[in-house]
Scaffold this motif. Structure first.
Motif, PDB file in Angstrom:
ATOM      1  N   ALA A  17       6.946   5.666   3.820  1.00  0.00           N
ATOM      2  CA  ALA A  17       6.197   6.587   2.971  1.00  0.00           C
ATOM      3  C   ALA A  17       7.157   7.431   2.131  1.00  0.00           C
ATOM      4  N   LEU A  18       8.232   7.906   2.743  1.00  0.00           N
ATOM      5  CA  LEU A  18       9.222   8.697   2.007  1.00  0.00           C
ATOM      6  C   LEU A  18       9.931   7.867   0.952  1.00  0.00           C
ATOM      7  N   LEU A  19      10.309   6.643   1.304  1.00  0.00           N
ATOM      8  CA  LEU A  19      10.984   5.779   0.336  1.00  0.00           C
ATOM      9  C   LEU A  19      10.067   5.447  -0.842  1.00  0.00           C
ATOM     10  N   LEU A  20       8.805   5.153  -0.545  1.00  0.00           N
ATOM     11  CA  LEU A  20       7.864   4.815  -1.611  1.00  0.00           C
ATOM     12  C   LEU A  20       7.613   6.022  -2.512  1.00  0.00           C
ATOM     13  N   GLU A 162      -6.572  -1.850   2.274  1.00  0.00           N
ATOM     14  CA  GLU A 162      -6.423  -2.829   1.209  1.00  0.00           C
ATOM     15  C   GLU A 162      -5.189  -3.694   1.416  1.00  0.00           C
ATOM     16  N   VAL A 163      -4.183  -3.155   2.080  1.00  0.00           N
ATOM     17  CA  VAL A 163      -2.917  -3.857   2.283  1.00  0.00           C
ATOM     18  C   VAL A 163      -2.518  -3.767   3.750  1.00  0.00           C
ATOM     19  N   ARG A 185      14.857  -4.489   2.993  1.00  0.00           N
ATOM     20  CA  ARG A 185      14.048  -5.683   2.704  1.00  0.00           C
ATOM     21  C   ARG A 185      12.565  -5.357   2.685  1.00  0.00           C
ATOM     22  N   PHE A 186      12.133  -4.596   3.682  1.00  0.00           N
ATOM     23  CA  PHE A 186      10.704  -4.309   3.774  1.00  0.00           C
ATOM     24  C   PHE A 186      10.254  -3.360   2.665  1.00  0.00           C
ATOM     25  N   GLU A 192       6.247  -4.437  -3.828  1.00  0.00           N
ATOM     26  CA  GLU A 192       5.620  -5.572  -4.501  1.00  0.00           C
ATOM     27  C   GLU A 192       4.118  -5.633  -4.226  1.00  0.00           C
ATOM     28  N   ALA A 193       3.714  -5.176  -3.040  1.00  0.00           N
ATOM     29  CA  ALA A 193       2.290  -5.203  -2.692  1.00  0.00           C
ATOM     30  C   ALA A 193       1.534  -4.028  -3.290  1.00  0.00           C
TER      31      ALA A 193
END
Length: 214
Positions: A17-20, A162-163, A185-186, A192-193
């Motif tokens: 969540a922090l990275l996004l 949704e994901v 990687r994740f 991308e999703a």
């Protein structure tokens, strides 16, 4: 549009969540931080290792503060905010406003590896068996607490999302280097999703800062 990241204990909710949020330039809001504040956990515990924070929550969880109060705060913050990444177990079931709901799936063994690595470099260095026991207790007590409110078992129900993404291969070994590689990687898989689902299909560049553990 807001994003909600959910998952079981040590699935990587806070880290991703922090990275996004950093990648998108969004705000970040943590349900765990609300809980710690309402339970009166001292400020320095917020920066403690994952296991120390979890043990502190376990110790104080019978506080007078109720889940209803905490979830009311989450609903209010969600209604007032936009362009925010929320880190929460329950929020996907609590709101009907359009948002992107993401569940991070992760096996029990994978989560135990993450819990073990998150204790670096200061400890306490709980062995695998104790990490697994801590995960099981937290998963079980949280699921039973939230079942009357949500009407589902959060360990099993994925209908609100949704994901759904599986990061069970996030950490190949209980080592910091392996964890950092898996997180990187994740993070790309998650972006991308999620990015195509946002208003305008944001395609912000990733932050080049060091990836940490949360």
């Amino acid at each position: 549009m807001n994003i909600v990241i959910s998952g079981l204990t040590a699935a990587g909710k806070t880290t991703h969540a922090l990275l996004l949020a950093g990648r998108l330039g969004y705000d970040y809001f943590s349900a765990s931080d609300v809980m710690l504040s309402r339970l009166g956990v001292r400020a320095e515990a917020n920066n403690a290792t994952w296991t120390t924070r979890l043990q502190e929550i376990e110790r104080l969880r019978d506080s007078r503060q109720t889940d209803d109060e905490i979830n009311a705060i989450l609903r209010s913050e969600f209604a007032e905010r936009t362009r925010t990444v929320f880190d929460s177990w329950a929020l996907p079931w609590l709101v009907s406003t359009p948002c992107v709901r993401v569940w991070i799936e992760s096996t029990r063994e994978s989560r135990a590896l993450k819990a073990r690595v998150s204790q670096e470099p200061y400890g306490p260095f709980l062995p695998r068996e104790e990490c697994l026991a801590l995960l099981d207790r937290k998963d079980g007590t949280t699921a039973e607490r939230l079942r009357p409110l949500l009407g589902v078992d959060i360990r099993e129900d994925r209908s609100a999302f949704e994901v759904v993404l599986d990061n069970s291969a996030l950490i190949s070994a209980p080592a910091v280097e392996a964890a950092r590689a898996g997180i990187t990687r994740f993070h790309q898989v998650l972006c991308e999703a999620v990015l195509p689902m946002l208003d305008g299909g944001e395609d912000q560049q990733a932050d080049d800062g060091e990836i940490g553990f949360y």
